[in-house]
Design a protein around this motif. Structure first.
Motif, PDB file in Angstrom:
ATOM      1  N   ARG A  13      24.797  21.028-111.199  1.00 29.89           N
ATOM      2  CA  ARG A  13      25.579  20.689-112.391  1.00 29.89           C
ATOM      3  C   ARG A  13      26.242  21.912-113.011  1.00 29.89           C
ATOM      4  NH1 ARG A  13      20.930  17.138-115.260  1.00 29.89           N
ATOM      5  NH2 ARG A  13      19.769  18.958-114.545  1.00 29.89           N
ATOM      6  N   ASN A  14      25.688  23.089-112.724  1.00 23.38           N
ATOM      7  CA  ASN A  14      26.182  24.302-113.370  1.00 23.38           C
ATOM      8  C   ASN A  14      26.982  25.212-112.445  1.00 23.38           C
ATOM      9  OD1 ASN A  14      24.981  23.594-115.864  1.00 23.38           O
ATOM     10  ND2 ASN A  14      23.002  24.316-115.127  1.00 23.38           N
ATOM     11  N   LEU A  15      27.414  24.673-111.309  1.00 25.31           N
ATOM     12  CA  LEU A  15      28.224  25.461-110.382  1.00 25.31           C
ATOM     13  C   LEU A  15      29.707  25.290-110.712  1.00 25.31           C
ATOM     14  CD1 LEU A  15      26.470  24.666-106.977  1.00 25.31           C
ATOM     15  CD2 LEU A  15      26.194  26.696-108.397  1.00 25.31           C
ATOM     16  N   PRO A  16      30.488  26.364-110.699  1.00 18.91           N
ATOM     17  CA  PRO A  16      31.941  26.229-110.925  1.00 18.91           C
ATOM     18  C   PRO A  16      32.583  25.474-109.769  1.00 18.91           C
ATOM     19  CG  PRO A  16      31.387  28.476-110.273  1.00 18.91           C
ATOM     20  CD  PRO A  16      30.092  27.767-110.473  1.00 18.91           C
ATOM     21  N   ALA A  17      33.111  24.285-110.039  1.00 20.79           N
ATOM     22  CA  ALA A  17      33.579  23.424-108.951  1.00 20.79           C
ATOM     23  C   ALA A  17      34.886  22.703-109.244  1.00 20.79           C
ATOM     24  CB  ALA A  17      32.501  22.380-108.619  1.00 20.79           C
ATOM     25  N   TYR A  18      35.357  22.724-110.500  1.00 20.24           N
ATOM     26  CA  TYR A  18      36.517  21.919-110.862  1.00 20.24           C
ATOM     27  C   TYR A  18      37.598  22.793-111.498  1.00 20.24           C
ATOM     28  CZ  TYR A  18      32.877  18.348-110.467  1.00 20.24           C
ATOM     29  OH  TYR A  18      31.845  17.575-110.033  1.00 20.24           O
ATOM     30  N   SER A  19      38.792  22.758-110.925  1.00 17.78           N
ATOM     31  CA  SER A  19      39.910  23.482-111.515  1.00 17.78           C
ATOM     32  C   SER A  19      40.342  22.775-112.799  1.00 17.78           C
ATOM     33  CB  SER A  19      41.073  23.551-110.530  1.00 17.78           C
ATOM     34  OG  SER A  19      41.631  22.252-110.346  1.00 17.78           O
ATOM     35  N   TYR A  20      41.142  23.446-113.601  1.00 19.35           N
ATOM     36  CA  TYR A  20      41.652  22.820-114.824  1.00 19.35           C
ATOM     37  C   TYR A  20      42.528  21.621-114.484  1.00 19.35           C
ATOM     38  CZ  TYR A  20      39.948  26.904-117.323  1.00 19.35           C
ATOM     39  OH  TYR A  20      39.144  27.877-117.862  1.00 19.35           O
ATOM     40  N   LYS A  21      43.267  21.724-113.398  1.00 16.33           N
ATOM     41  CA  LYS A  21      44.119  20.614-112.973  1.00 16.33           C
ATOM     42  C   LYS A  21      43.280  19.408-112.575  1.00 16.33           C
ATOM     43  CE  LYS A  21      47.964  19.512-109.843  1.00 16.33           C
ATOM     44  NZ  LYS A  21      48.866  20.034-108.779  1.00 16.33           N
TER      45      LYS A  21
END
Length: 233
Positions: A10-18
């Protein structure tokens, strides 16, 4: 022998702003301002509005699942209930620092509002967090909170995003974002079928009927998945 601590996806960077904009129907510039803060002009000169959402790491280029849920809830508080940013900031600071709740926006025992202040249920009382702890009247953000599933610790673990930007209260939970399924990409609930894959195949010429047969999935679910991806079936 040392115990290996399991990784919380849940705390991994995985989603771009787009991607966050697409999944949540929130403008990416709004999400960016919540994450990075923003500078604005006043009569006294430039001021800086501090971030409301904390990235997994200060230098992270992408949002985590936790951040997605925070943005989902922030929209309800900020837009639907029109709570002011300064009140939100005071509330989150109070809850995080005084009550010891990191990422309070993803906690089950948080998120009560009367349209003016934000509250947290703590020690069987409802505190007015934006005023430093006064007992307050309870009103739950049902339309948004019912789209979040929590784990045994009461922390958000699955998000059922709205398919349509108008966010109808009775909209069924057809699409789900689970950080442990399909690398956290939106899928049809109860399956591992990514909505993006369906969209790509449909745009390549495959019909709803063919996709439904191939995935052994209801045609109506395929159509909703395509609508979520912004594609007219």
């Amino acid at each position: 022998m040392a115990t290996v601590k399991s990784l919380d996806t849940r705390n991994l960077p995985a989603y771009s702003y787009k991607e966050a904009e697409k999944y949540l129907h929130i403008p990416k510039d709004t999400i960016r301002s919540w994450v990075k803060g923003r500078t604005y002009e006043t009569k006294q000169g430039k001021r800086f509005s501090e971030p409301l959402i904390e990235l997994p790491k200060p230098d992270a280029k992408a949002l985590s699942f936790t951040n997605l849920v925070e943005a989902h809830v922030l929209r309800a508080i900020r837009v639907e209930h029109e709570v002011r940013l300064d009140q939100i900031r005071i509330a989150l600071s109070f809850i995080s620092e005084e009550l010891g709740y990191p990422h309070p926006l993803v906690r089950e025992d948080f998120l009560k509002t009367d349209g003016q202040s934000i509250y947290v249920e703590h020690l069987e009382r409802l505190l007015d967090a934006s005023k430093g702890g006064q007992i307050a009247i309870r009103e739950t953000l049902d339309i948004y909170l019912t789209r979040i599933e929590v784990d045994e610790q009461g922390i958000a673990s699955r998000l059922f995003p709205f398919v349509h930007p108008d966010r109808a209260k009775d909209e069924p939970k057809v699409i789900v974002i689970d950080p442990n399924i399909a690398f956290g990409r939106p899928v049809i609930a109860g399956t591992r079928i990514p909505t993006q894959v369906l969209a790509e195949r449909h745009q390549a010429g495959e019909s709803l009927e063919l996709l439904a047969e191939d995935y052994r999935c209801g045609r109506n679910l395929i159509q909703i998945a395509l609508e979520y991806e912004g594609i007219a079936a």
